[in-house]
Design a protein around this motif. Structure first.
Motif, PDB file in Angstrom:
ATOM      1  N   TYR A  48     -12.890  11.644  -3.403  1.00  0.00           N
ATOM      2  CA  TYR A  48     -12.456  11.033  -2.146  1.00  0.00           C
ATOM      3  C   TYR A  48     -11.323  11.807  -1.495  1.00  0.00           C
ATOM      4  N   PHE A  49     -10.507  12.495  -2.357  1.00  0.00           N
ATOM      5  CA  PHE A  49      -9.353  13.186  -1.756  1.00  0.00           C
ATOM      6  C   PHE A  49      -9.761  14.431  -0.975  1.00  0.00           C
ATOM      7  N   ASP A  50     -11.020  14.901  -1.172  1.00  0.00           N
ATOM      8  CA  ASP A  50     -11.515  15.983  -0.310  1.00  0.00           C
ATOM      9  C   ASP A  50     -11.654  15.484   1.125  1.00  0.00           C
ATOM     10  N   PHE A  51     -12.057  14.211   1.268  1.00  0.00           N
ATOM     11  CA  PHE A  51     -12.188  13.636   2.605  1.00  0.00           C
ATOM     12  C   PHE A  51     -10.812  13.446   3.249  1.00  0.00           C
ATOM     13  N   ILE A  52      -9.791  13.264   2.406  1.00  0.00           N
ATOM     14  CA  ILE A  52      -8.423  13.117   2.913  1.00  0.00           C
ATOM     15  C   ILE A  52      -7.878  14.478   3.328  1.00  0.00           C
ATOM     16  N   GLU A  53      -8.106  15.459   2.481  1.00  0.00           N
ATOM     17  CA  GLU A  53      -7.495  16.769   2.665  1.00  0.00           C
ATOM     18  C   GLU A  53      -8.136  17.533   3.818  1.00  0.00           C
ATOM     19  N   ALA A  76     -11.937   0.559  -3.571  1.00  0.00           N
ATOM     20  CA  ALA A  76     -11.247   0.826  -2.301  1.00  0.00           C
ATOM     21  C   ALA A  76     -11.492   2.242  -1.784  1.00  0.00           C
ATOM     22  N   SER A  77     -11.542   3.223  -2.673  1.00  0.00           N
ATOM     23  CA  SER A  77     -11.736   4.596  -2.204  1.00  0.00           C
ATOM     24  C   SER A  77     -13.142   4.807  -1.654  1.00  0.00           C
TER      25      SER A  77
ATOM     26  N   GLY B  12       2.814  -0.028  -6.476  1.00  0.00           N
ATOM     27  CA  GLY B  12       2.133  -1.180  -5.891  1.00  0.00           C
ATOM     28  C   GLY B  12       0.937  -0.813  -5.039  1.00  0.00           C
ATOM     29  N   LEU B  13       0.801   0.471  -4.720  1.00  0.00           N
ATOM     30  CA  LEU B  13      -0.343   0.887  -3.898  1.00  0.00           C
ATOM     31  C   LEU B  13      -1.525   1.268  -4.782  1.00  0.00           C
ATOM     32  N   GLN B  14      -2.729   0.964  -4.285  1.00  0.00           N
ATOM     33  CA  GLN B  14      -3.945   1.304  -5.017  1.00  0.00           C
ATOM     34  C   GLN B  14      -4.621   2.500  -4.361  1.00  0.00           C
ATOM     35  N   CYS B  15      -5.522   3.123  -5.117  1.00  0.00           N
ATOM     36  CA  CYS B  15      -6.384   4.176  -4.587  1.00  0.00           C
ATOM     37  C   CYS B  15      -7.035   3.711  -3.289  1.00  0.00           C
ATOM     38  N   PRO B  16      -7.165   4.491  -2.267  1.00  0.00           N
ATOM     39  CA  PRO B  16      -6.780   5.906  -2.173  1.00  0.00           C
ATOM     40  C   PRO B  16      -5.371   6.126  -1.618  1.00  0.00           C
ATOM     41  N   MET B  17      -4.576   5.051  -1.445  1.00  0.00           N
ATOM     42  CA  MET B  17      -3.311   5.179  -0.731  1.00  0.00           C
ATOM     43  C   MET B  17      -2.314   6.173  -1.355  1.00  0.00           C
ATOM     44  N   ARG B  36       9.114  14.420  -5.737  1.00  0.00           N
ATOM     45  CA  ARG B  36       9.023  13.492  -6.865  1.00  0.00           C
ATOM     46  C   ARG B  36       8.295  12.248  -6.371  1.00  0.00           C
ATOM     47  N   MET B  37       7.107  12.024  -6.928  1.00  0.00           N
ATOM     48  CA  MET B  37       6.260  10.921  -6.471  1.00  0.00           C
ATOM     49  C   MET B  37       6.053   9.951  -7.631  1.00  0.00           C
ATOM     50  N   ILE B  38       6.157   8.661  -7.322  1.00  0.00           N
ATOM     51  CA  ILE B  38       5.988   7.663  -8.377  1.00  0.00           C
ATOM     52  C   ILE B  38       4.912   6.656  -7.987  1.00  0.00           C
ATOM     53  N   THR B  39       4.035   6.355  -8.949  1.00  0.00           N
ATOM     54  CA  THR B  39       2.939   5.410  -8.682  1.00  0.00           C
ATOM     55  C   THR B  39       2.749   4.486  -9.878  1.00  0.00           C
ATOM     56  N   SER B  40       2.281   3.268  -9.593  1.00  0.00           N
ATOM     57  CA  SER B  40       2.001   2.325 -10.677  1.00  0.00           C
ATOM     58  C   SER B  40       0.496   2.190 -10.911  1.00  0.00           C
ATOM     59  N   ASP B  41      -0.289   2.983 -10.160  1.00  0.00           N
ATOM     60  CA  ASP B  41      -1.744   2.868 -10.224  1.00  0.00           C
ATOM     61  C   ASP B  41      -2.316   3.827 -11.277  1.00  0.00           C
ATOM     62  N   PRO B  42      -2.870   3.274 -12.388  1.00  0.00           N
ATOM     63  CA  PRO B  42      -3.383   4.159 -13.441  1.00  0.00           C
ATOM     64  C   PRO B  42      -4.478   5.099 -12.923  1.00  0.00           C
ATOM     65  N   GLY B  43      -5.255   4.640 -11.941  1.00  0.00           N
ATOM     66  CA  GLY B  43      -6.326   5.479 -11.388  1.00  0.00           C
ATOM     67  C   GLY B  43      -5.788   6.751 -10.762  1.00  0.00           C
ATOM     68  N   SER B  44      -4.600   6.658 -10.147  1.00  0.00           N
ATOM     69  CA  SER B  44      -4.018   7.821  -9.483  1.00  0.00           C
ATOM     70  C   SER B  44      -3.563   8.885 -10.474  1.00  0.00           C
TER      71      SER B  44
END
Lengths: 372, 77
Positions: A48-53, A76-77, B12-17, B36-44
Motif C-alpha cells: 500500500y505504501f507504493d500508492f502513498i509514495e 484500513a489500508s 494511536g494511529l492505524q495503518c496506513p496513517m 525519530r518516529m514513534i508508533t503503537s501500531d504493530p502492523g507498522s
C-alpha cells in the motif's frame, strides 16, 4: 467500492470468477503466506505504501476492466488503496473485511456424508489444514480443531448439535489448537500430552468410542509424534492427522530425534497402517498442493489404496534403514515458531489473542517430502 | 537516545496513517536529516522498514519501548 468476507472470496474463487487479487501488505508478509486455491488465482503484491509514495506510477501497473479484490493485513489500508484506485477511474473494486487475518482463520465446511450420520471436513485454506466433525442425533465429535473455536460452536448449534468430545490426532506444532478451549471431553494420547498443564481424557490403542451406534476406533500410529493417532469412523473413513497424507506422509523429524522417530514411523506404516483395508477413505490433517490433492467435489480425501499407489516412493520402501535415509534426504528446517506453538497447545504459554493470531500465520510444513 | 533532527508521534494511529504521516514529514526534510518516529501500531513495525528500503531512506534503528515502537530514519537523497 464493495466489501467481501473471506468466505465470499473463497466461494467466488472456487466458482472460477475472474478477478485480480491485489495484496497490499509488505513483501515479507506476502511471501510468508497469501491467498492460494485449487485453481489458478491471479494475485499480485503491491504494498500500500507504493500508492502513498508514488501514486501515478503505481496505479499505472494496475490493469483496468477486471474486478479488483484488495487485501491488506487488517482492512484500513485496503480501503485506502481502493479509494485511490476509484479516484483514478477504476470501477469494480472490493476489499476484504477484516483483512488477511480473516482469510487466515477461515474454515470452509464440506459435507462428506449425510446418512445415518453426518461427516464434515473443515478446510482451512490459509494453513492448508483440515479439521473434522462427526454428528448423529444431536451429538457431535470434533477432530483437530483450529483456534477459531467459535466457528465450531456455531456450526454445531446450527446443526442442532452439542459437542461432547474433542479428539486430537496428535500434539500440533504448526497451528494453535482450539481443543482445550471447548467445554467437552478432551480426548488425546498421553504420549503427546503427558506434560500438559490441563486435564484431558487419555485415549488408547484399540478403544472404540460410540456416537449413537457409530463406532470410532482408535489406532495409535506413532512416528510423526509419539502420540500420533488415527481414528477409523464406521469402518469407512480414517482421520489420519499427520500420519498419512494424500501426497507424502507426516515428517518424523520435528522432535529432534529423526532416526528414532523415523524407525517408529516405519513400524507404524508397515505393521499398523498398511494392513488396513485399501477401501478406507483417508481424511488427512494437511495437504501441501491443492492442485494434486483436492477432489472434484472440493474436499481433500482419497482412498487408502489410491494413496499407496500414488506414493510408491514411500510405501515401496521395504527396509527400515532405507526409510530413515529417505526421511533424512528430504529434511528441511522447521519454522522457529513451532516450539512456541507446542507450548501453547500444552497449556504452558498463554499469549494474548493478537499474539496467537500472529503465531498462527503461514502454511503448514508437515509433510516429510515436498514435490517441487 | 540517538541524535535526531525531527520527531513525529504516530501513537494511536492505524495503518496506513503512520506511513502516510511519515512520508509527508520526510518530504519536508533535507537529505541526511534524521527523524525519530514513534508508533503503537504493530502492523507498522514491518511496514516502516519495508517502505523506507523501497524509497531509499536509511533505517538507523528500531526499538520496542514502553511508549511504543521507535524508529530512527535518515532521509535519503
Amino acid at each position: 467500492m464493495y466489501s467481501f468476507t473471506a468466505l465470499e472470496l473463497f466461494n467466488s474463487l472456487e466458482s472460477g470468477k475472474n478477478c485480480l487479487i491485489i495484496d497490499v501488505r509488505n513483501q515479507s508478509d506476502f511471501e510468508e503466506s497469501h491467498v492460494e486455491m485449487p485453481g489458478a488465482v491471479e494475485v499480485v503484491n503491491i504494498p500500500y505504501f507504493d500508492f502513498i509514495e508514488d501514486e501515478e506510477t503505481t496505479v499505472a501497473i494496475v490493469p483496468k476492466n477486471i474486478d479488483l479484490k484488495i487485501i491488506c493485513a487488517k482492512e484500513a489500508s485496503s480501503v485506502f488503496v481502493a479509494a485511490v484506485l476509484e479516484g483514478n477511474g477504476y470501477e469494480s473494486i472490493g476489499f476484504l473485511e477484516g483483512g488477511y487475518a480473516m482469510w487466515q482463520d477461515l474454515l470452509v465446511a464440506k459435507q462428506l456424508h449425510s446418512q445415518p450420520y453426518q461427516l464434515w471436513q473443515f478446510i482451512r485454506p490459509a494453513k492448508a489444514s483440515c479439521s473434522y466433525a462427526v454428528a448423529k442425533n444431536g451429538e457431535m465429535f470434533i477432530f483437530d480443531p483450529s483456534r477459531n473455536v467459535e466457528f465450531y460452536q456455531q456450526f454445531a448449534s446450527q446443526n442442532g448439535c452439542e459437542i461432547s468430545h474433542v479428539f486430537e490426532t496428535h500434539l500440533q506444532a504448526d497451528y494453535i489448537s482450539g481443543g482445550p478451549a471447548f467445554e467437552a471431553i478432551y480426548a488425546v494420547h498421553e504420549d503427546d500430552f503427558k506434560d500438559s498443564s490441563f486435564n484431558y481424557h487419555a485415549i488408547s490403542d484399540g478403544e472404540n468410542y460410540d456416537l449413537d451406534g457409530v463406532t470410532i476406533k482408535v489406532i495409535h500410529s506413532p512416528g510423526h509424534t509419539p502420540g500420533s493417532t488415527c481414528y477409523i469412523i464406521d469402518k469407512e473413513w480414517m482421520i489420519t492427522g499427520d500420519t498419512v497424507f494424500i501426497v507424502s506422509i507426516g515428517r518424523p523429524d520435528l522432535g529432534g530425534k529423526v532416526v528414532e522417530w523415523s524407525r517408529q514411523l516405519y513400524a507404524t506404516l508397515k505393521q499398523r497402517i498398511s494392513v488396513l483395508p485399501e477401501s478406507l477413505k483417508v481424511l488427512p490433517g494437511h495437504f501441501s498442493d491443492w492442485s494434486k490433492e483436492v477432489s472434484d467435489d472440493g474436499s481433500i480425501c482419497s482412498t487408502f489404496g489410491q494413496i499407496i499407489q500414488n506414493n510408491e516412493d514411500i510405501y515401496g520402501i521395504n527396509d527400515v534403514e532405507l526409510f530413515v535415509e529417505f526421511i533424512q534426504s528430504h529434511m528441511r528446517a522447521q519454522p522457529e515458531i513451532y516450539s512456541q506453538i507446542r507450548l501453547v497447545n500444552t497449556g504452558h504459554l498463554d499469549p494474548c489473542p493478537d499474539e496467537r493470531q500472529s503465531m498462527d500465520i503461514g502454511k503448514n510444513q508437515c509433510a516429510a517430502s515436498q514435490q517441487p | 537516545m540517538t541524535a535526531h533532527d525531527e520527531t513525529l508521534d504516530c501513537k494511536g494511529l492505524q495503518c496506513p496513517m503512520p506511513v502516510i504521516k511519515t512520508k509527508l514529514k520526510m518530504d519536508t526534510m533535507e537529505a541526511g536529516k534524521v527523524l525519530r518516529m514513534i508508533t503503537s501500531d504493530p502492523g507498522s513495525c514491518k511496514d516502516i522498514p519495508a517502505w523506507a528500503e523501497r524509497v531509499g531512506h536509511t533505517l538507523i534503528s528500531t526499538e520496542n519501548t514502553d511508549e511504543g515502537f521507535v524508529f530512527l530514519l535518515q532521509r535519503g537523497d
